[in-house]
Design an enzyme around this catalytic site. Sequence first.
Site, PDB file in Angstrom:
ATOM      1  N   ASP A  98     -28.877   7.005 -43.758  1.00  0.00           N
ATOM      2  CA  ASP A  98     -29.365   8.377 -43.808  1.00  0.00           C
ATOM      3  C   ASP A  98     -28.282   9.200 -44.501  1.00  0.00           C
ATOM      4  OD1 ASP A  98     -30.063  11.020 -43.382  1.00  0.00           O
ATOM      5  OD2 ASP A  98     -30.609  10.752 -41.279  1.00  0.00           O
ATOM      6  N   HIS A  99     -28.563   9.648 -45.731  1.00  0.00           N
ATOM      7  CA  HIS A  99     -27.534  10.315 -46.543  1.00  0.00           C
ATOM      8  C   HIS A  99     -27.068  11.636 -45.932  1.00  0.00           C
ATOM      9  CE1 HIS A  99     -25.018  10.571 -49.935  1.00  0.00           C
ATOM     10  NE2 HIS A  99     -25.832  10.038 -50.828  1.00  0.00           N
ATOM     11  N   ARG A 100     -27.814  12.173 -44.978  1.00  0.00           N
ATOM     12  CA  ARG A 100     -27.390  13.415 -44.330  1.00  0.00           C
ATOM     13  C   ARG A 100     -26.221  13.181 -43.386  1.00  0.00           C
ATOM     14  NH1 ARG A 100     -33.077  14.913 -41.745  1.00  0.00           N
ATOM     15  NH2 ARG A 100     -32.724  12.768 -41.059  1.00  0.00           N
TER      16      ARG A 100
END
Length: 437
Positions: A409-411
Amino acid sequence: MPKLSDTMTEGTLVSWKKKKGDKVSAGEVIAEIETDKATMEWESPEDGTLTEIYVEEGGKVNVGDKIGFIAGEGEEASKKEEAPKKEEKPKEPKAEEKKDKETGPPQKEERPAKPEKKTVEAGVSPAPEHPGRPLQKTEEEAARVKASPVARRVAAELGVGLASVKGTGPEGRVTETDVRAAAKSKPVEAGVSPAQKQPGRLPPQQTGASRIQLSGMRKIIAQRLVESLGPVPHFYLTIEINATPLMTAREELKSAGEGADTAKITVNDFVLKAAVQAAVKVPRVNASFDGDAYVQYADVDLGIAVAIEDGLLTPVIRAAQSKSLREISEQVKDLASRARNKRMKPEEFQGGTFTVSNLGGMGIDSFSAVINPPQGFILAVGKVTKVPVIDDSDQILPGHRMSITMSCDHRVIDGALGAEYLKELRHLLENPALLLV
């Protein structure tokens, strides 16, 4: 119907363990209920007598609906409970009688004949019994129309009846341009089924296909995947590890005398232990996105993807960082067995800070997995493959390789952080002795 999982909206009463009239005690198992995730034993909430059973075995009802009545001493089931059952059936005939009174009996004159007459005049055959199926006549006409293969495909996608399209090609041949023009001027053509207008449905020629209702579990899987791939920005990192030391360690344990009474430690057990230990070394990956912040977890709650008949479950090993390789191995086998038999408690498959999915045992070389929200990542593990490798002396030798893909999850996890975690994971798997201490 009790709510036995966080996503449960309805349940199936699999079996009653008590009969009507039996005495029950609080905490005693009185029924088995199938949720969207597992079949669970349901315990009586109080002492008393099971005086009424409203849902028979196999019945499916919404959470909160009444399934039985446990009466205390001198207590009886309210008569109101049974009222709907007695009143519901007569309602329909009464409504019909009322309608007959208002409109009178159907006339023999030309009520049914009028639509038929109108249909014949319009030159349109009667509507099919099942609105989802196209008319046979339309199919035959479409087959006779001269049209290019591309035009036929586009017509099926746009829901355009070829028989009604005027062709501008050689000898009146229908082209793709003709179909698109017809779709703009007349988007809904007579005789075209809704299935043709909706991408993803079966094409009309698939007459042998059958529609299978989704199970509760499959509905939740579909919902969760949309929730994941839609809002969660995935990116993927893949490494290939030297699995020869891992295979050697596995063989050494085997020859060292894993007794018949001791379950063997598998390659997957080594991977799970390494995944946990790497998360301890790189704790920032053990996190999840939460609006304007991210949650950093103190414990590594390891989810393990387990394939079952209706889909998959992810039982969780709590505080896995405090467990040895042997303890993880034993707990995984127990959880996987109960998951496949749908004998898990809700708390055993809820939560988890990240998940490991291993399809190596099914012959898959490598794959990418979908993150299970709100977790920050998932590991997808492929099979160990025997391949020729070049050693440090440039000699070609037999070796073993295994692919692992990390969906992030790039967040929460950036590329550099994911790479740091995979570097640690590789180090542990290529030096498996570190996992034994």
